[in-house]
Design a protein around this motif. Structure first.
Motif, PDB file in Angstrom:
ATOM      1  N   MET A  76       0.881  -1.115   0.156  1.00  0.00           N
ATOM      2  CA  MET A  76      -0.204  -0.018   0.031  1.00  0.00           C
ATOM      3  C   MET A  76       1.006   1.197  -0.053  1.00  0.00           C
ATOM      4  O   MET A  76       1.910   1.312   0.773  1.00  0.00           O
ATOM      5  N   THR A  77       0.701   2.113  -1.140  1.00  0.00           N
ATOM      6  CA  THR A  77       1.379   3.298  -1.030  1.00  0.00           C
ATOM      7  C   THR A  77       0.537   4.376  -0.144  1.00  0.00           C
ATOM      8  O   THR A  77      -0.380   4.684   0.045  1.00  0.00           O
ATOM      9  N   ILE A  78       1.662   4.949   0.756  1.00  0.00           N
ATOM     10  CA  ILE A  78       1.264   6.039   1.713  1.00  0.00           C
ATOM     11  C   ILE A  78       1.446   7.485   0.843  1.00  0.00           C
ATOM     12  O   ILE A  78       2.264   7.646   0.229  1.00  0.00           O
ATOM     13  N   ARG A  79      -0.012   8.241   0.990  1.00  0.00           N
ATOM     14  CA  ARG A  79       0.174   9.303   0.310  1.00  0.00           C
ATOM     15  C   ARG A  79       0.582  10.746   1.378  1.00  0.00           C
ATOM     16  O   ARG A  79      -0.069  10.608   2.434  1.00  0.00           O
ATOM     17  N   PRO A  80       1.692  11.156   1.092  1.00  0.00           N
ATOM     18  CA  PRO A  80       2.288  12.317   2.088  1.00  0.00           C
ATOM     19  C   PRO A  80       1.262  13.363   2.073  1.00  0.00           C
ATOM     20  O   PRO A  80       0.725  13.822   1.061  1.00  0.00           O
ATOM     21  N   ALA A  81       1.052  13.767   3.274  1.00  0.00           N
ATOM     22  CA  ALA A  81       0.027  15.033   3.402  1.00  0.00           C
ATOM     23  C   ALA A  81       1.025  16.250   3.949  1.00  0.00           C
ATOM     24  O   ALA A  81       1.912  16.290   4.272  1.00  0.00           O
ATOM     25  N   TYR A  82       0.663  17.377   3.241  1.00  0.00           N
ATOM     26  CA  TYR A  82       1.069  18.744   3.205  1.00  0.00           C
ATOM     27  C   TYR A  82      -0.046  19.709   3.629  1.00  0.00           C
ATOM     28  O   TYR A  82      -1.000  19.642   3.261  1.00  0.00           O
ATOM     29  N   LYS A 107       3.356  10.611  -7.817  1.00  0.00           N
ATOM     30  CA  LYS A 107       4.361  10.997  -7.395  1.00  0.00           C
ATOM     31  C   LYS A 107       4.646  11.348  -5.963  1.00  0.00           C
ATOM     32  O   LYS A 107       4.793  12.335  -5.401  1.00  0.00           O
ATOM     33  N   PRO A 108       4.709  10.028  -5.411  1.00  0.00           N
ATOM     34  CA  PRO A 108       4.489  10.294  -4.115  1.00  0.00           C
ATOM     35  C   PRO A 108       5.652  10.593  -3.216  1.00  0.00           C
ATOM     36  O   PRO A 108       5.965  11.029  -2.068  1.00  0.00           O
ATOM     37  N   ASN A 109       6.879  10.404  -3.782  1.00  0.00           N
ATOM     38  CA  ASN A 109       8.307  11.001  -3.285  1.00  0.00           C
ATOM     39  C   ASN A 109       8.677  12.211  -3.592  1.00  0.00           C
ATOM     40  O   ASN A 109       9.859  12.795  -3.238  1.00  0.00           O
ATOM     41  N   GLU A 110       7.987  12.912  -4.365  1.00  0.00           N
ATOM     42  CA  GLU A 110       8.319  14.310  -4.705  1.00  0.00           C
ATOM     43  C   GLU A 110       8.069  15.404  -3.795  1.00  0.00           C
ATOM     44  O   GLU A 110       7.243  15.240  -2.748  1.00  0.00           O
ATOM     45  N   ASN A 111       9.303  16.030  -3.614  1.00  0.00           N
ATOM     46  CA  ASN A 111       9.150  17.357  -2.856  1.00  0.00           C
ATOM     47  C   ASN A 111       8.222  18.372  -3.330  1.00  0.00           C
ATOM     48  O   ASN A 111       8.544  19.222  -3.927  1.00  0.00           O
ATOM     49  N   TRP A 112       7.230  18.459  -2.464  1.00  0.00           N
ATOM     50  CA  TRP A 112       6.093  19.375  -3.033  1.00  0.00           C
ATOM     51  C   TRP A 112       6.300  20.707  -2.468  1.00  0.00           C
ATOM     52  O   TRP A 112       5.538  21.722  -2.738  1.00  0.00           O
ATOM     53  N   PRO A 118       0.026  27.668  -2.222  1.00  0.00           N
ATOM     54  CA  PRO A 118       1.235  27.142  -2.216  1.00  0.00           C
ATOM     55  C   PRO A 118       1.412  26.084  -0.931  1.00  0.00           C
ATOM     56  O   PRO A 118       0.843  26.199   0.191  1.00  0.00           O
ATOM     57  N   VAL A 119       2.404  25.228  -1.099  1.00  0.00           N
ATOM     58  CA  VAL A 119       2.490  24.197  -0.338  1.00  0.00           C
ATOM     59  C   VAL A 119       3.430  24.809   0.686  1.00  0.00           C
ATOM     60  O   VAL A 119       4.687  24.969   0.280  1.00  0.00           O
TER      61      VAL A 119
END
Length: 50
Positions: free
Chosen positions: A1-7, A21-26, A41-42
């Motif tokens: 299962m892929t974890i979706r990073p939250a911002y 793009k789960p590992n992209e720096n947003w 903006p993030v």
């Protein structure tokens, strides 16, 4: 299962990163807020409270 990073967005709402793009720096980019439907903006990554 892929974890979706939250911002945190500048508008104050949380946003889940795109699964393609789960590992992209947003941080510093912009994202469409799912709550207020404004491109904002993030600011920073949400730290898990567990």
């Amino acid at each position: 299962m892929t974890i979706r990073p939250a911002y945190w967005l500048e508008c104050g709402h949380a946003w889940n990163a795109d699964l393609t793009k789960p590992n992209e720096n947003w941080i510093g980019k912009t994202a469409l807020c799912p709550v207020c439907a404004v491109v904002s903006p993030v600011k920073e990554k949400v730290v898990n409270s567990r």
